[in-house]
Structure formats: structure tokens, C-alpha cells
Design a protein around this motif. Structure first.
Motif, PDB file in Angstrom:
ATOM      1  N   GLU A   4     -13.938 -10.026   0.113  1.00  0.00           N
ATOM      2  CA  GLU A   4     -13.753  -8.868  -0.780  1.00  0.00           C
ATOM      3  C   GLU A   4     -13.476  -7.584   0.009  1.00  0.00           C
ATOM      4  O   GLU A   4     -12.616  -6.792  -0.361  1.00  0.00           O
ATOM      5  CB  GLU A   4     -14.973  -8.676  -1.690  1.00  0.00           C
ATOM      6  CG  GLU A   4     -15.178  -9.775  -2.696  1.00  0.00           C
ATOM      7  CD  GLU A   4     -15.843 -11.028  -2.101  1.00  0.00           C
ATOM      8  OE1 GLU A   4     -16.605 -10.916  -1.111  1.00  0.00           O
ATOM      9  OE2 GLU A   4     -15.568 -12.129  -2.617  1.00  0.00           O
ATOM     10  N   ASP A   5     -14.237  -7.392   1.097  1.00  0.00           N
ATOM     11  CA  ASP A   5     -14.024  -6.199   1.937  1.00  0.00           C
ATOM     12  C   ASP A   5     -12.630  -6.219   2.560  1.00  0.00           C
ATOM     13  O   ASP A   5     -11.949  -5.196   2.611  1.00  0.00           O
ATOM     14  CB  ASP A   5     -15.073  -6.109   3.044  1.00  0.00           C
ATOM     15  CG  ASP A   5     -16.438  -5.705   2.523  1.00  0.00           C
ATOM     16  OD1 ASP A   5     -16.527  -5.189   1.390  1.00  0.00           O
ATOM     17  OD2 ASP A   5     -17.430  -5.908   3.259  1.00  0.00           O
ATOM     18  N   LYS A   6     -12.217  -7.396   3.022  1.00  0.00           N
ATOM     19  CA  LYS A   6     -10.887  -7.496   3.630  1.00  0.00           C
ATOM     20  C   LYS A   6      -9.806  -7.199   2.595  1.00  0.00           C
ATOM     21  O   LYS A   6      -8.878  -6.435   2.865  1.00  0.00           O
ATOM     22  CB  LYS A   6     -10.669  -8.875   4.248  1.00  0.00           C
ATOM     23  CG  LYS A   6      -9.326  -8.972   4.962  1.00  0.00           C
ATOM     24  CD  LYS A   6      -9.140 -10.281   5.699  1.00  0.00           C
ATOM     25  CE  LYS A   6      -7.792 -10.305   6.387  1.00  0.00           C
ATOM     26  NZ  LYS A   6      -7.584 -11.543   7.142  1.00  0.00           N
ATOM     27  N   GLU A   7      -9.917  -7.767   1.410  1.00  0.00           N
ATOM     28  CA  GLU A   7      -8.925  -7.522   0.358  1.00  0.00           C
ATOM     29  C   GLU A   7      -8.858  -6.043  -0.005  1.00  0.00           C
ATOM     30  O   GLU A   7      -7.778  -5.485  -0.191  1.00  0.00           O
ATOM     31  CB  GLU A   7      -9.232  -8.375  -0.875  1.00  0.00           C
ATOM     32  CG  GLU A   7      -8.932  -9.841  -0.673  1.00  0.00           C
ATOM     33  CD  GLU A   7      -9.351 -10.716  -1.854  1.00  0.00           C
ATOM     34  OE1 GLU A   7      -9.822 -10.177  -2.881  1.00  0.00           O
ATOM     35  OE2 GLU A   7      -9.206 -11.940  -1.733  1.00  0.00           O
ATOM     36  N   LYS A   8     -10.009  -5.392  -0.075  1.00  0.00           N
ATOM     37  CA  LYS A   8     -10.064  -3.955  -0.383  1.00  0.00           C
ATOM     38  C   LYS A   8      -9.351  -3.147   0.701  1.00  0.00           C
ATOM     39  O   LYS A   8      -8.542  -2.273   0.406  1.00  0.00           O
ATOM     40  CB  LYS A   8     -11.516  -3.506  -0.512  1.00  0.00           C
ATOM     41  CG  LYS A   8     -11.678  -2.027  -0.821  1.00  0.00           C
ATOM     42  CD  LYS A   8     -13.157  -1.667  -0.942  1.00  0.00           C
ATOM     43  CE  LYS A   8     -13.310  -0.201  -1.230  1.00  0.00           C
ATOM     44  NZ  LYS A   8     -13.747   0.573  -0.095  1.00  0.00           N
ATOM     45  N   ARG A   9      -9.644  -3.451   1.955  1.00  0.00           N
ATOM     46  CA  ARG A   9      -9.022  -2.719   3.060  1.00  0.00           C
ATOM     47  C   ARG A   9      -7.521  -2.975   3.127  1.00  0.00           C
ATOM     48  O   ARG A   9      -6.750  -2.065   3.430  1.00  0.00           O
ATOM     49  CB  ARG A   9      -9.695  -3.087   4.373  1.00  0.00           C
ATOM     50  CG  ARG A   9     -11.141  -2.613   4.435  1.00  0.00           C
ATOM     51  CD  ARG A   9     -11.398  -1.697   5.580  1.00  0.00           C
ATOM     52  NE  ARG A   9     -12.738  -1.167   5.579  1.00  0.00           N
ATOM     53  CZ  ARG A   9     -13.733  -1.638   6.322  1.00  0.00           C
ATOM     54  NH1 ARG A   9     -13.523  -2.653   7.141  1.00  0.00           N
ATOM     55  NH2 ARG A   9     -14.916  -1.083   6.269  1.00  0.00           N
ATOM     56  N   LEU A  10      -7.099  -4.191   2.837  1.00  0.00           N
ATOM     57  CA  LEU A  10      -5.657  -4.499   2.861  1.00  0.00           C
ATOM     58  C   LEU A  10      -4.916  -3.686   1.812  1.00  0.00           C
ATOM     59  O   LEU A  10      -3.793  -3.245   2.039  1.00  0.00           O
ATOM     60  CB  LEU A  10      -5.424  -5.995   2.651  1.00  0.00           C
ATOM     61  CG  LEU A  10      -5.836  -6.910   3.808  1.00  0.00           C
ATOM     62  CD1 LEU A  10      -5.623  -8.373   3.432  1.00  0.00           C
ATOM     63  CD2 LEU A  10      -5.086  -6.571   5.085  1.00  0.00           C
ATOM     64  N   LYS A  11      -5.553  -3.458   0.669  1.00  0.00           N
ATOM     65  CA  LYS A  11      -4.921  -2.655  -0.386  1.00  0.00           C
ATOM     66  C   LYS A  11      -4.793  -1.190   0.005  1.00  0.00           C
ATOM     67  O   LYS A  11      -3.963  -0.469  -0.534  1.00  0.00           O
ATOM     68  CB  LYS A  11      -5.716  -2.779  -1.691  1.00  0.00           C
ATOM     69  CG  LYS A  11      -5.563  -4.128  -2.343  1.00  0.00           C
ATOM     70  CD  LYS A  11      -6.400  -4.241  -3.600  1.00  0.00           C
ATOM     71  CE  LYS A  11      -6.270  -5.645  -4.163  1.00  0.00           C
ATOM     72  NZ  LYS A  11      -7.161  -5.857  -5.295  1.00  0.00           N
TER      73      LYS A  11
END
Length: 147
Positions: A4-11
Motif C-alpha cells: 500500500e505504501d509503495k502504491e501510494k508513493r508511486l502515485k
């Protein structure tokens, strides 16, 4: 780093940051944020925020990208064989987020081991020495004492 953290940062990444870190892109030499940065501080992975390189190990290789003699922690930087573009190179990726960072070459300064980590600015966030404590990287302050 969880999914979830990775997906948030990628956005949160802009188009160039995403292309470089997720699609093995390369930014233009001499037209990137840190190629000539000479402030003291550390560089962290733009996705995981893990420390990767120190300005103390940065030098001007004349290539137009930030260049370093070594990573802060060799466990945070992975090396992979890269056969793209008709060349044999070694790709550098972040361990935590698996971000493409750049490439490593054996043409660095001899006195520091001869390696040149040629890194895309778009894969990095710079934390200046003055902000290390505030940003949660206070353990790196002693490296810059007297500098």
C-alpha cells in the motif's frame, strides 16, 4: 515497505520519476536536478525513502548525472546484469522498492575503489545536512561533522 505504501508513493511520482524508477528510463544528462549538486546531505530512494548515497561520496564524473564512489549501505543497492541497448552493463536498483536507479561502471576514481555509480536524479530525493534530523535521518549527522 508494504504494498500500500509503495502504491501510494508511486502515485506521487511525476512522469519522469515514474519512467526512470519503474520502466528503466534515463533522464537527460546535464538537465537533471542533482548532476551538479554540491550541498552536504544524503540521497534517498524516491519511492522507499531508504538512504542510498551520501554527498561525501559524490563527485563530478563529467557525465551529466550524479555520480558516487559507493552507496551508504551496500545492502540497499542491488546490482543486476543489463543487456539492453546492445551493451553489457550493470544496472543499479534499490533493494526495498526495486526502483531502477542507474548503472555502475568501473571508471571511477582509483583511490576510492574505481567504481562510478551513475544515478538518475529522478530516482532520488536529496535530504540536506540541515534537515537530516527533522526528516528522520539524524543518525547520518556525525558523517558531516566539520564538513
Amino acid at each position: 515497505m508494504n504494498k500500500e505504501d509503495k502504491e501510494k508513493r508511486l502515485k506521487e511520482l511525476d512522469d519522469l520519476q515514474y519512467k526512470v524508477t519503474q520502466e528503466k528510463g534515463t533522464e537527460r544528462p546535464f538537465e537533471n536536478e542533482f548532476w551538479d549538486n554540491n550541498q552536504p546531505g544524503i540521497y534517498v530512494d524516491i519511492v522507499s525513502r531508504k538512504p542510498l548515497f551520501s554527498s561525501l561520496d559524490q563527485y563530478d564524473a563529467g557525465c551529466g548525472w550524479p555520480s558516487f564512489t559507493k552507496p551508504i549501505d551496500t545492502l540497499e543497492v542491488l546490482e543486476k546484469r543489463d543487456l539492453s541497448h546492445g551493451m553489457i552493463r550493470t544496472e543499479v536498483r534499490s533493494a526495498e522498492a526495486d526502483s531502477h536507479l542507474g548503472h555502475i561502471f568501473p571508471d571511477g576514481p582509483r583511490e576510492t575503489g574505481g567504481m562510478r555509480y551513475c544515478i538518475n536524479s529522478a530516482a532520488l530525493l536529496f535530504i540536506p545536512k540541515e534537515a537530516l534530523e527533522k526528516e528522520g535521518f539524524g543518525e547520518y549527522l556525525p558523517f558531516f561533522e566539520g564538513k
